[in-house]
Design a protein around this motif. Structure first.
Motif, PDB file in Angstrom:
ATOM      1  N   LYS A 127     109.735  62.316 -11.763  1.00  0.00           N
ATOM      2  CA  LYS A 127     111.146  61.763 -12.001  1.00  0.00           C
ATOM      3  C   LYS A 127     111.561  63.075 -13.464  1.00  0.00           C
ATOM      4  N   LEU A 155     111.040  57.431  -5.217  1.00  0.00           N
ATOM      5  CA  LEU A 155     111.355  56.600  -6.505  1.00  0.00           C
ATOM      6  C   LEU A 155     112.332  55.809  -6.673  1.00  0.00           C
ATOM      7  N   THR A 159     115.745  53.553 -11.188  1.00  0.00           N
ATOM      8  CA  THR A 159     114.899  54.895 -11.703  1.00  0.00           C
ATOM      9  C   THR A 159     115.519  56.270 -11.895  1.00  0.00           C
TER      10      THR A 159
END
Length: 215
Positions: A127, A155, A159
């Motif tokens: 991320k 992911l 998020t």
């Protein structure tokens, strides 16, 4: 899969949020026409320019028509947030063979190619790497591309959305501050300099898009 079942999925809820935000945005623009036709036209100009040529062009247009910096930043953030909230779930629906969206399929394939190219970096930094990818102030690292890559590297949906929206908001602020300083400098030479800059940005973006299309 029917619409009710689709809505219960995380991506379905994201899409619904995008639709709601789009409707509220359009209503706000419509109401603006009653108070100021000139202001509404300028705001629509930002929307159209951002959609066609990206955030740098959208921001420079806002400065060219002499809108306040806060309005310019807010408008571009909302436009790009709407794009992410709508196109990200549409990509997932397409990826899962729930929908076939022909006019987006070429774009989706290019994003998958980009993900493969930078696969190791995305996997390594996750991320944080995605945030930097979206934040870097270049045209080809937009929020929609970043969101789709976030999905492709595994992911979580929310998020990805949070990281991408934070990254693109920061990128817009950076672009706005830079363009504000640049236009202030250019205006010391000519009152039409800001429009020259706007046209130059559009020309550069158009050239890049044409080059990418021919690749």
């Amino acid at each position: 899969m029917n619409l009710r079942t689709l809505y219960k999925t995380p991506e379905g809820k994201i899409f619904f949020l995008g639709v709601v935000l789009t409707l509220l945005f359009l209503i706000a623009l419509f109401l603006t026409y009653f108070s100021s036709l000139e202001l509404a036209s300028k705001l629509m100009g930002i929307v159209g320019t951002n959609l066609l040529f990206g955030r740098a062009a959208g921001l420079s247009f806002g400065y060219a028509v002499e809108l306040s910096q806060s309005v310019i930043i807010l408008m571009n953030i909302v436009v790009e947030a709407i794009l992410v909230l709508l196109i990200y779930p549409l990509f997932i629906f397409s990826y899962q063979n729930l929908l076939h969206i022909k006019f987006l399929e070429t774009f989706f394939k290019k994003v998958e190619t980009l993900k493969v190219k930078y696969h190791d970096q995305f996997i390594k930094y996750g991320k944080y790497g995605l945030f930097l990818f979206v934040w870097l102030p270049f045209w080809m690292t937009g929020p929609v591309v970043g969101a789709i890559i976030g999905f492709l590297i595994g992911l979580k949906h929310y998020t990805t959305i949070v990281v991408v929206l934070l990254g693109t908001s920061l990128a817009i602020v950076v672009w706005a501050l830079f363009l504000n300083q640049l236009t202030s400098f250019l205006l010391t030479f000519s009152s039409s300099a800001i429009w020259i800059l706007f046209i130059l940005i559009i020309a550069i973006v158009a050239f890049i898009k044409l080059q990418n299309r021919n690749v």
